[in-house]
Design a protein around this motif. Structure first.
Motif, PDB file in Angstrom:
ATOM      1  N   GLY A 374       0.606  -1.429  -0.276  1.00 39.32           N
ATOM      2  CA  GLY A 374       0.047  -0.108  -0.420  1.00 39.32           C
ATOM      3  C   GLY A 374       1.723   1.400   0.404  1.00 39.32           C
ATOM      4  N   GLY A 375       2.218   1.159   0.792  1.00 38.03           N
ATOM      5  CA  GLY A 375       2.631   2.450   0.571  1.00 38.03           C
ATOM      6  C   GLY A 375       3.408   2.660  -0.535  1.00 38.03           C
ATOM      7  N   VAL A 376       3.973   1.661  -1.126  1.00 43.32           N
ATOM      8  CA  VAL A 376       4.169   1.263  -2.610  1.00 43.32           C
ATOM      9  C   VAL A 376       3.424   2.327  -3.380  1.00 43.32           C
ATOM     10  N   TRP A 377       2.737   1.938  -3.612  1.00 47.29           N
ATOM     11  CA  TRP A 377       1.080   2.208  -4.459  1.00 47.29           C
ATOM     12  C   TRP A 377       1.214   3.787  -3.673  1.00 47.29           C
ATOM     13  N   ARG A 378       0.617   4.350  -2.408  1.00 40.80           N
ATOM     14  CA  ARG A 378       0.603   5.254  -2.817  1.00 40.80           C
ATOM     15  C   ARG A 378       1.998   6.133  -2.984  1.00 40.80           C
ATOM     16  N   LEU A 379       3.210   5.771  -2.998  1.00 38.83           N
ATOM     17  CA  LEU A 379       4.034   6.731  -3.244  1.00 38.83           C
ATOM     18  C   LEU A 379       4.109   6.523  -4.719  1.00 38.83           C
ATOM     19  N   ALA A 380       3.783   5.346  -5.693  1.00 38.29           N
ATOM     20  CA  ALA A 380       4.064   5.484  -6.940  1.00 38.29           C
ATOM     21  C   ALA A 380       2.731   6.730  -7.343  1.00 38.29           C
ATOM     22  N   SER A 381       1.280   6.844  -6.986  1.00 41.71           N
ATOM     23  CA  SER A 381       1.233   7.676  -6.908  1.00 41.71           C
ATOM     24  C   SER A 381       1.245   9.236  -7.114  1.00 41.71           C
ATOM     25  N   ALA A 382       1.759   9.675  -5.971  1.00 46.01           N
ATOM     26  CA  ALA A 382       1.944  10.775  -5.726  1.00 46.01           C
ATOM     27  C   ALA A 382       3.568  11.340  -6.535  1.00 46.01           C
ATOM     28  N   LEU A 383       4.180  10.141  -6.917  1.00 50.04           N
ATOM     29  CA  LEU A 383       5.082  10.696  -7.965  1.00 50.04           C
ATOM     30  C   LEU A 383       4.519  10.897  -9.012  1.00 50.04           C
ATOM     31  N   CYS A 384       3.552  10.390  -9.364  1.00 49.27           N
ATOM     32  CA  CYS A 384       3.103  11.061 -10.624  1.00 49.27           C
ATOM     33  C   CYS A 384       1.899  11.992 -10.675  1.00 49.27           C
ATOM     34  N   ARG A 385       1.498  12.402  -9.152  1.00 46.12           N
ATOM     35  CA  ARG A 385       0.403  12.770  -8.939  1.00 46.12           C
ATOM     36  C   ARG A 385       1.291  14.357  -8.517  1.00 46.12           C
ATOM     37  N   HIS A 386       0.996  14.369  -6.885  1.00 42.00           N
ATOM     38  CA  HIS A 386       1.767  15.501  -6.554  1.00 42.00           C
ATOM     39  C   HIS A 386       3.078  16.034  -7.373  1.00 42.00           C
ATOM     40  N   TYR A 387       3.897  15.097  -7.353  1.00 43.52           N
ATOM     41  CA  TYR A 387       5.695  15.609  -7.752  1.00 43.52           C
ATOM     42  C   TYR A 387       5.689  15.647  -8.979  1.00 43.52           C
ATOM     43  N   TRP A 388       4.928  15.155  -9.655  1.00 42.98           N
ATOM     44  CA  TRP A 388       4.973  14.765 -11.452  1.00 42.98           C
ATOM     45  C   TRP A 388       6.077  15.587 -11.673  1.00 42.98           C
ATOM     46  N   PRO A 389       6.174  17.310 -11.521  1.00 47.00           N
ATOM     47  CA  PRO A 389       7.447  17.976 -12.325  1.00 47.00           C
ATOM     48  C   PRO A 389       8.709  17.370 -11.934  1.00 47.00           C
ATOM     49  N   VAL A 390       8.959  17.006 -10.435  1.00 49.66           N
ATOM     50  CA  VAL A 390       9.565  16.161  -9.986  1.00 49.66           C
ATOM     51  C   VAL A 390      10.315  15.138 -10.580  1.00 49.66           C
ATOM     52  N   THR A 391      10.039  14.193 -10.882  1.00 48.98           N
ATOM     53  CA  THR A 391       9.567  13.115 -11.598  1.00 48.98           C
ATOM     54  C   THR A 391      10.156  13.540 -12.973  1.00 48.98           C
ATOM     55  N   LEU A 392       9.916  14.323 -14.106  1.00 50.70           N
ATOM     56  CA  LEU A 392       9.800  15.175 -14.668  1.00 50.70           C
ATOM     57  C   LEU A 392      11.291  15.117 -15.183  1.00 50.70           C
TER      58      LEU A 392
END
Length: 466
Positions: A374-392
């Motif tokens: 569940g934590g990994v899923w929340r992390l993946a979701s945050a990287l795509c949603r909240h932190y997408w500029p950092v991921t990009l």
């Protein structure tokens, strides 16, 4: 002074996701997951998973089950529909308002005309048993101010807020009213679905995953829970509780509904999401308007981070989960070794927590695996949603990060589609495309709001020890 005893006849049902051990004396579940220990007498009251309040002792057990999040209410008492006033804030939505009023036959309604260009005129309601009062401001002051104006003008014990672009389905009010037989409940919200889900691609997506959609499962409304807040488009509230908290915050152009939920929760009230009550919402018209709405929704998080410390965090996960995920993500020998050691240490710590169960090692391993996934899923979701500029940025700098990010985006999208899919929903490809566009819009608003307020609280994750 509030009298919080549950009335006789009120029932609670153990949530199907909760696991029971030792003859029902130990319950594991809730959000966050906890171990609840019951005395043998209390466990005997529950029987097959249902407890009906019949005396002070059963009322105390039922309250503990509800407050622990391991049980859901099953009220049998129903306040009168005459105790409800429906408040509709409106600004230049005459056609939508008339459609809504036609569905509110038999209800007392207060329409707050928030400075419409043309004053609201209510069509003849002869034969509809509908009682409509119109209150008007000559200058627009905002939906929050209009709701508060109607709240103060109402005289009933309960108030329902409906936006003009929604239409309630039959029985919506009765289903929610029952929850107020619990004297600690201050707010109940229905499930909001698309009005015409088959009209456009966006409508089909919004029907299952829109920002107003809180899911199919009944739930308490709590920050960092499965339902952290409910939208103000459709709400039923206990009037004196809302007045005591000052109503809606009129200074917040976005996020006011979230702020209200968290203030009520902090004051000790209980809030419920009831998906059996359904309200239809107008479909988004164009991609541009839909995208802009998601951006505005994101901008409201920064003020929430200033008002509610730690509650607006985009990501909350136990520190052991974060450490394990980072170590494994290095894909190095030492990283994998460190991640495995962290998991083993967590397993032994959880084993001590579940020491009273029949097979503590097995139970600890199950809940550790659930917590980590569940934590990994929340992390993946945050990287795509909240932190997408950092991921990009990371994708532009590293091929390895680019491959990991694309894999996470696809896996997160597929998991989200699988969890929320319904008959007639979008296929996975179009669903993932809509989800990623929505995430970009929301994340854009989130970062813009943080920059505008010069406050990073809305971007800072929380890492509790457990």
């Amino acid at each position: 002074m509030r009298h919080d005893r549950l009335p006789d006849g009120f029932g609670v049902r153990i949530d199907p996701r909760v696991r029971t051990y030792s003859g029902g004396r130990l319950l594991v579940g809730g959000t966050p997951t906890r171990l609840l220990r019951l005395a043998p007498e209390a466990a005997a009251m529950i029987g097959d998973g249902y407890l009906e309040v019949t005396d002070p002792a059963s009322a105390r057990v039922a309250r503990r089950l509800l407050d622990s999040g391991v049980a859901n209410p099953r009220p049998r008492l129903l306040p009168s529909l005459e105790d409800v006033t429906v408040i509709v804030p409106v600004h230049n939505h005459t056609a939508e308002l008339n459609r809504l009023l036609s569905a509110l036959r038999g209800h007392s309604v207060i329409v707050v005309d928030d400075g419409s260009d043309q004053p609201v005129r209510i069509p003849d309601s002869q034969g509809s048993r509908r009682r409509v009062t119109v209150l008007r401001w000559d200058r627009r002051q905002g939906a929050a101010a209009a709701r508060n104006f109607g709240l103060r003008a109402a005289a009933t014990e309960f108030v329902a807020f409906l936006d003009p672009d929604v239409v309630p389905r039959a029985g919506w009010l009765e289903v929610m009213l029952g929850h107020f037989s619990d004297p600690k409940v201050a707010l109940v919200a229905p499930r909001i679905l698309a009005m015409d889900p088959d009209s456009t691609l966006l409508a089909r997506y919004e029907h299952t995953r829109g920002s107003l959609h809180r899911g199919r499962r009944e739930s308490a409304v709590q920050a960092h829970g499965p339902v952290p807040y409910v939208p103000s488009s459709a709400l039923l509230v206990r009037r004196h509780a809302l007045l005591a908290e000052g109503g809606f915050d009129e200074s917040m152009p976005a996020g006011g509904d979230i702020d209200l939920c968290w203030r009520l929760d902090r004051a000790g009230w209980r809030l419920r999401y009831e998906p059996a009550a359904r309200v239809a919402h107008s479909n988004p018209v164009t991609l541009r308007k839909w995208f802009a709405h998601k951006v505005v929704h994101g901008t409201g998080v920064a003020p929430l981070g200033q008002r509610h410390a730690g509650m607006a965090a985009p990501l909350s996960m136990p520190i052991w989960t974060a450490v394990t995920a980072m170590l494994l993500a290095t894909m190095s020998g030492w990283g994998v070794f460190g991640g495995v050691l962290t998991l083993i240490a967590t397993l032994f710590r959880l084993r001590r927590v579940f020491a009273g169960l029949d097979n503590p090692t097995r139970v600890a391993a199950i809940y550790m695996a659930r917590g980590f996934s569940g934590g990994v899923w929340r992390l993946a979701s945050a990287l795509c949603r909240h932190y997408w500029p950092v991921t990009l940025l990371g994708m532009l700098c590293s091929r390895r990060i680019r491959h990991i990010a694309i894999t996470l985006a696809m896996a997160d999208g597929l998991a989200d589609w699988f969890l929320h899919r319904e008959p007639g929903c979008l296929d996975p490809t179009r669903y993932i495309a809509c989800k990623r566009v929505e995430d970009v819009a929301y994340g854009t608003g989130l970062w813009w709001g943080a920059l505008r307020t010069r406050n990073a609280a809305a971007l800072r994750p929380t890492l509790p020890p457990n």
